[in-house]
Motif scaffolding. Structure first.
Motif, PDB file in Angstrom:
ATOM      1  N   ASP A  39       0.841  -1.192   0.000  1.00  0.00           N
ATOM      2  CA  ASP A  39       0.000   0.000   0.000  1.00  0.00           C
ATOM      3  C   ASP A  39       0.883   1.251   0.000  1.00  0.00           C
ATOM      4  O   ASP A  39       1.064   1.896   1.028  1.00  0.00           O
ATOM      5  N   PRO A  40       1.417   1.600  -1.185  1.00  0.00           N
ATOM      6  CA  PRO A  40       2.350   2.730  -1.248  1.00  0.00           C
ATOM      7  C   PRO A  40       1.738   4.028  -0.711  1.00  0.00           C
ATOM      8  O   PRO A  40       2.391   4.768   0.028  1.00  0.00           O
ATOM      9  N   GLU A  41       0.480   4.274  -1.048  1.00  0.00           N
ATOM     10  CA  GLU A  41      -0.124   5.533  -0.599  1.00  0.00           C
ATOM     11  C   GLU A  41      -0.344   5.529   0.908  1.00  0.00           C
ATOM     12  O   GLU A  41      -0.106   6.531   1.580  1.00  0.00           O
ATOM     13  N   GLY A  42      -0.750   4.385   1.423  1.00  0.00           N
ATOM     14  CA  GLY A  42      -0.944   4.273   2.869  1.00  0.00           C
ATOM     15  C   GLY A  42       0.381   4.453   3.606  1.00  0.00           C
ATOM     16  O   GLY A  42       0.447   5.085   4.658  1.00  0.00           O
ATOM     17  N   PHE A  43       1.425   3.892   2.999  1.00  0.00           N
ATOM     18  CA  PHE A  43       2.756   3.999   3.590  1.00  0.00           C
ATOM     19  C   PHE A  43       3.148   5.471   3.744  1.00  0.00           C
ATOM     20  O   PHE A  43       3.539   5.928   4.821  1.00  0.00           O
ATOM     21  N   TRP A  44       2.997   6.222   2.634  1.00  0.00           N
ATOM     22  CA  TRP A  44       3.421   7.623   2.678  1.00  0.00           C
ATOM     23  C   TRP A  44       2.463   8.494   3.500  1.00  0.00           C
ATOM     24  O   TRP A  44       2.883   9.472   4.122  1.00  0.00           O
ATOM     25  N   ALA A  45       1.192   8.115   3.499  1.00  0.00           N
ATOM     26  CA  ALA A  45       0.237   8.873   4.320  1.00  0.00           C
ATOM     27  C   ALA A  45       0.615   8.759   5.795  1.00  0.00           C
ATOM     28  O   ALA A  45       0.534   9.733   6.547  1.00  0.00           O
ATOM     29  N   ALA A  46       1.062   7.560   6.189  1.00  0.00           N
ATOM     30  CA  ALA A  46       1.445   7.368   7.591  1.00  0.00           C
ATOM     31  C   ALA A  46       2.643   8.247   7.946  1.00  0.00           C
ATOM     32  O   ALA A  46       2.694   8.851   9.019  1.00  0.00           O
ATOM     33  N   VAL A  47       3.614   8.333   7.018  1.00  0.00           N
ATOM     34  CA  VAL A  47       4.773   9.191   7.281  1.00  0.00           C
ATOM     35  C   VAL A  47       4.325  10.650   7.381  1.00  0.00           C
ATOM     36  O   VAL A  47       4.671  11.365   8.329  1.00  0.00           O
ATOM     37  N   ALA A  48       3.527  11.070   6.407  1.00  0.00           N
ATOM     38  CA  ALA A  48       3.080  12.472   6.389  1.00  0.00           C
ATOM     39  C   ALA A  48       2.289  12.808   7.643  1.00  0.00           C
ATOM     40  O   ALA A  48       2.319  13.943   8.131  1.00  0.00           O
ATOM     41  N   GLY A  49       1.594  11.803   8.164  1.00  0.00           N
ATOM     42  CA  GLY A  49       0.796  12.005   9.367  1.00  0.00           C
ATOM     43  C   GLY A  49       1.616  12.253  10.618  1.00  0.00           C
ATOM     44  O   GLY A  49       1.098  12.692  11.641  1.00  0.00           O
ATOM     45  N   GLU A  50       2.920  12.000  10.541  1.00  0.00           N
ATOM     46  CA  GLU A  50       3.787  12.300  11.684  1.00  0.00           C
ATOM     47  C   GLU A  50       4.108  13.795  11.753  1.00  0.00           C
ATOM     48  O   GLU A  50       4.704  14.276  12.704  1.00  0.00           O
ATOM     49  N   LEU A  51       3.746  14.516  10.681  1.00  0.00           N
ATOM     50  CA  LEU A  51       4.008  15.955  10.633  1.00  0.00           C
ATOM     51  C   LEU A  51       2.685  16.715  10.792  1.00  0.00           C
ATOM     52  O   LEU A  51       1.619  16.120  10.741  1.00  0.00           O
ATOM     53  N   GLU A  52       2.805  18.024  10.981  1.00  0.00           N
ATOM     54  CA  GLU A  52       1.585  18.810  11.194  1.00  0.00           C
ATOM     55  C   GLU A  52       1.180  19.541   9.917  1.00  0.00           C
ATOM     56  O   GLU A  52       2.018  20.155   9.253  1.00  0.00           O
ATOM     57  N   TRP A  53      -0.082  19.475   9.600  1.00  0.00           N
ATOM     58  CA  TRP A  53      -0.642  20.096   8.397  1.00  0.00           C
ATOM     59  C   TRP A  53      -1.703  21.098   8.816  1.00  0.00           C
ATOM     60  O   TRP A  53      -2.442  20.863   9.764  1.00  0.00           O
ATOM     61  N   PHE A  54      -1.808  22.181   8.074  1.00  0.00           N
ATOM     62  CA  PHE A  54      -2.863  23.163   8.379  1.00  0.00           C
ATOM     63  C   PHE A  54      -4.203  22.674   7.829  1.00  0.00           C
ATOM     64  O   PHE A  54      -5.255  23.006   8.341  1.00  0.00           O
ATOM     65  N   ARG A  55      -4.126  21.906   6.747  1.00  0.00           N
ATOM     66  CA  ARG A  55      -5.337  21.329   6.178  1.00  0.00           C
ATOM     67  C   ARG A  55      -4.956  19.952   5.653  1.00  0.00           C
ATOM     68  O   ARG A  55      -3.921  19.816   4.991  1.00  0.00           O
ATOM     69  N   PRO A  56      -5.726  18.916   5.960  1.00  0.00           N
ATOM     70  CA  PRO A  56      -5.349  17.580   5.497  1.00  0.00           C
ATOM     71  C   PRO A  56      -5.482  17.463   3.979  1.00  0.00           C
ATOM     72  O   PRO A  56      -6.236  18.207   3.355  1.00  0.00           O
ATOM     73  N   TRP A  57      -4.743  16.538   3.406  1.00  0.00           N
ATOM     74  CA  TRP A  57      -4.809  16.324   1.958  1.00  0.00           C
ATOM     75  C   TRP A  57      -6.060  15.519   1.599  1.00  0.00           C
ATOM     76  O   TRP A  57      -6.593  14.793   2.438  1.00  0.00           O
ATOM     77  N   ASP A  58      -6.529  15.707   0.356  1.00  0.00           N
ATOM     78  CA  ASP A  58      -7.677  14.924  -0.130  1.00  0.00           C
ATOM     79  C   ASP A  58      -7.229  13.568  -0.667  1.00  0.00           C
ATOM     80  O   ASP A  58      -7.862  12.564  -0.455  1.00  0.00           O
ATOM     81  N   ARG A  59      -6.139  13.612  -1.430  1.00  0.00           N
ATOM     82  CA  ARG A  59      -5.585  12.376  -1.991  1.00  0.00           C
ATOM     83  C   ARG A  59      -4.087  12.380  -1.734  1.00  0.00           C
ATOM     84  O   ARG A  59      -3.453  13.441  -1.800  1.00  0.00           O
ATOM     85  N   VAL A  60      -3.530  11.218  -1.490  1.00  0.00           N
ATOM     86  CA  VAL A  60      -2.095  11.134  -1.218  1.00  0.00           C
ATOM     87  C   VAL A  60      -1.303  11.462  -2.483  1.00  0.00           C
ATOM     88  O   VAL A  60      -0.340  12.204  -2.449  1.00  0.00           O
ATOM     89  N   ARG A  61      -1.779  10.932  -3.610  1.00  0.00           N
ATOM     90  CA  ARG A  61      -0.976  11.077  -4.816  1.00  0.00           C
ATOM     91  C   ARG A  61      -1.866  11.149  -6.040  1.00  0.00           C
ATOM     92  O   ARG A  61      -2.890  10.491  -6.104  1.00  0.00           O
ATOM     93  N   GLU A  62      -1.450  11.983  -6.962  1.00  0.00           N
ATOM     94  CA  GLU A  62      -2.142  12.048  -8.240  1.00  0.00           C
ATOM     95  C   GLU A  62      -1.058  11.974  -9.299  1.00  0.00           C
ATOM     96  O   GLU A  62      -0.160  12.811  -9.344  1.00  0.00           O
TER      97      GLU A  62
END
Ligand code: ATP
Ligand code: MG
Length: 630
Positions: A39-62
């Motif tokens: 699950d490449p997108e899930g993998f990267w979403a988990a990493v990105a989730g360790e950081l703080e975002w002002f607004r969450p992303w809609d899709r991991v990758r396009e």
């Protein structure tokens, strides 16, 4: 590519002791890599989730080949993650930056709280000069904290930085200012190098002639009496800091807004202006700093690059700060006042993670083991390399003499274009001298033929990345065609331009640049193999090989060799070296000519420019040599 390479040559598996505790926190490679592949997108979403975002992303990758968007519609500011996140919590008094000047005792220390404030103030100073989101700021500075403050201040307000290494001359600087249409230049009066002043501001004066985009030049004045500022254009760093407000909220950036432009080293041709964006780059730089370097709370981390290179962007500034590390920087060169200075710095500051380049390692090998032996290097727990192939000989030396046979050696393969580490071993994984390692979890790399078919283990081919990754470049500035080329040359994969070979375990050895390949009697020879063979001879400190025309074989190998201290050039040595290469690789690789030299043409980032040697040899135009070291 059909050249067979004997992968067994020199192969030796080293399993280093894992880093404190349990080895890499990614777990073992097989498990972590399988997790990514499932699950490449899930993998990267988990990493990105360790950081703080002002607004969450809609899709991991396009992915619309060859254009990618990552963390689509996510909003962030990289400086929030590098600074606010630490400065507002219980890490506020943790040391973020330690600067060591050329003189012993010349030091500066900034905590996360202090760095945060400096950055916000300079961000406001830039705003006061009319800089806003999307404007380009050129930073041309020595390696001082203000250089990093300037970078982060740009990112704070959404200005795009274009850093030009402070060792470049006026014409290279001019070309980069014009290409990037820089509105502001941040510079210093001088840098220090080997106890001498380098007049940066004078170089800027020359570089801005006929650069109409430039509105202001901010000058950090280090010398006393202060350098006089003449024109209306010029402003003093301290003055604009003093006039600026201390609080500057982070600009809300879209994940795909540009973060910076950075020109490649120019080893193989004209430098390309590589564009990276905010979201994906942040995630890639953070992930690799945290997990490849296995960053821990008490680490003192030293990367010897300059922020003017991608290694400095990703692994001095953005990655380690996002990971909350203590980062050491220094203006010192490795051999002044003597070749022991870096080892004293490691001992003095208790450096735990050390990241440098093969060119430096080979230089230290030339000076001999007695220098590092004078200092205690016991604090080190992980040592890394980047920039060129780390030949087995240099690996051994680095592992044994610097790492005390107790530290993982991470030979990290990556590029300005990739933004982050792509291939390396992880802490605790078996290492093989000469091999960078396997693609890290999150990265899909392979070695293929010109049609894109994976080649068999042991057969040379093109190094490609088969899937997009978050920190991939998004554009080549002003050159979409060049950008597309990367992704359209081989089967829709990203072509790195390097030759490589894989072994049965999937470990990848980089053989050299595809541009530098030597074809002898129909066999492809990577430059790195022949150079490694030469360097494994006790008399050789460094070597570069090129192909020269040969009536019989098509091409023949010519070698340029720098000897280690205590060895003298002779005809006997030449034939010894030819024999040595024959025994290491085979008759095909035997140099037909050897020339002993004092130095090799290198880029200012320390890479051998074989095309310059070749042009000299053939009496032809070497092309763009703006990045050639003087
Ligand atoms: P240009 O693209 O302008 O010719 P460059 O390729 O030297 O310059 P960089 O992006 O700084 O610019 O360097 C990336 C290259 O450096 C890689 O493509 C590879 O050839 C080499 N390299 C980096 N790390 C390693 C490594 N660990 N092993 C082997 N080669 C490496
Ligand atoms: Mg390149």
């Amino acid at each position: 590519m059909d050249g067979n390479v004997d992968v067994k040559r020199g192969e030796r598996v080293v399993r280093p002791p894992p880093s404190p505790g349990e080895g890499s926190r990614l777990g073992d490679w097989e498990t972590a890599y399988a997790r990514y592949r499932e699950d490449p997108e899930g993998f990267w979403a988990a990493v990105a989730g360790e950081l703080e975002w002002f607004r969450p992303w809609d899709r991991v990758r396009e992915w619309r080949h060859p254009y990618a968007r990552w963390f689509v519609n996510g909003a962030l500011n990289i400086t929030h993650n590098c600074l606010d996140r630490h400065a507002s919590g219980d890490h506020r008094n943790k040391v973020a930056l330690i600067w060591r000047g050329e003189e012993e005792g010349d030091e500066q220390v900034l905590t996360y709280r202090q760095l945060h404030r400096e950055v916000m103030r300079f961000a406001n100073a830039l705003k006061n000069l009319g800089v806003g989101k999307g404007d380009t700021v050129c930073i041309y500075m020595p390696l001082v904290p203000e250089q990093i403050v300037a970078m982060l201040a740009c990112a704070r307000i959404g200005a795009v930085h274009s850093i030009v290494f402070g060792g470049f001359g006026a014409s290279a600087l001019h070309a980069r200012i014009r290409d990037a249409k820089a509105k502001i230049i941040v510079t210093a009066d001088v840098g220090y190098r080997r106890g001498k002043r380098v007049a940066l501001k004078t170089i800027v004066d020359e570089a801005v002639v006929n650069a109409p985009s430039v509105e202001r030049i901010i000058v950090l004045r280090r010398t006393r009496p202060e350098l006089e500022l003449y024109s209306e254009l010029e402003v003093d760093y301290e003055e604009c800091m003093a006039a600026a407000d201390a609080f500057c909220p982070p600009e809300v950036m879209d994940a795909e807004d540009p973060l910076f432009i950075l020109y490649t080293s120019g080893t193989t041709g004209t430098p390309k202006g590589i564009v990276h964006t905010c979201g994906g780059y942040m995630v890639g730089a953070y992930y690799t700093s945290q997990y490849v370097f296995d960053m821990r709370e008490n680490d003192v981390y030293w990367c010897t690059a300059d922020p003017g290179w991608i290694t400095g962007h990703s692994y001095i500034v953005y990655g380690p700060l996002a990971a909350g590390a203590t980062v050491l920087i220094t203006e010192t060169v490795p051999d002044h006042p003597d070749p022991g200075v870096w080892w004293r710095i490691i001992e003095d500051f208790g450096v735990t993670i050390f990241y440098t380049a093969p060119t430096a390692i080979r230089m230290f090998m030339k000076f001999g083991e007695e220098w590092p032996k004078r200092s205690s290097l016991d604090s080190l727990r992980l040592i890394g390399s980047v920039g060129e192939p780390l030949n087995p000989e240099a690996f051994e030396w680095y592992y044994r003499v610097i790492g005390g046979s107790a530290c993982p050696v991470l030979d990290t393969w990556w590029q300005t274009e990739t933004g982050m580490h792509m291939i390396t071993t992880l802490a605790g994984e078996p290492m093989k001298p000469g091999f960078a390692g396997r693609p890290i979890p999150g990265v899909a790399a392979d070695v293929v033929d010109r049609e894109g078919n994976p080649v068999q283990p042991g057969v040379g081919g093109l190094l490609v990345i088969t899937e997009p990754w978050p920190a991939m470049m998004r554009a080549v500035h002003n050159n979409d065609e060049r950008y597309r080329q990367y992704w359209t040359t081989v089967n829709g994969y990203y072509t790195a331009g390097d030759l490589a070979v894989k072994d049965e375990d999937g470990y990848i050895m980089v053989l050299g640049r595809a541009d530098d390949i030597i074809i002898v009697a129909g066999h492809n020879l990577g430059t790195a193999e022949v150079e490694s063979a030469l360097v494994s001879h006790e008399a050789v400190a460094e070597a570069a090989v090129i192909g020269i025309p040969d009536a019989l074989k098509g091409q023949a190998v010519k070698a340029f060799v720098i000897l280690r201290l205590g060895h003298a050039p002779s005809e006997k040595l030449k034939s010894d070296l030819v024999y040595h290469v024959r025994m290491s690789i085979g008759p095909i690789a035997m140099p037909s000519a050897i020339e002993f030299v004092e130095s090799l043409p290198k880029t200012r980032s320390g890479k051998i420019m074989r095309r310059v040697l070749k042009a000299q040899e053939m009496g032809i135009d070497p092309g763009d040599i703006s990045t050639l070291e003087e």
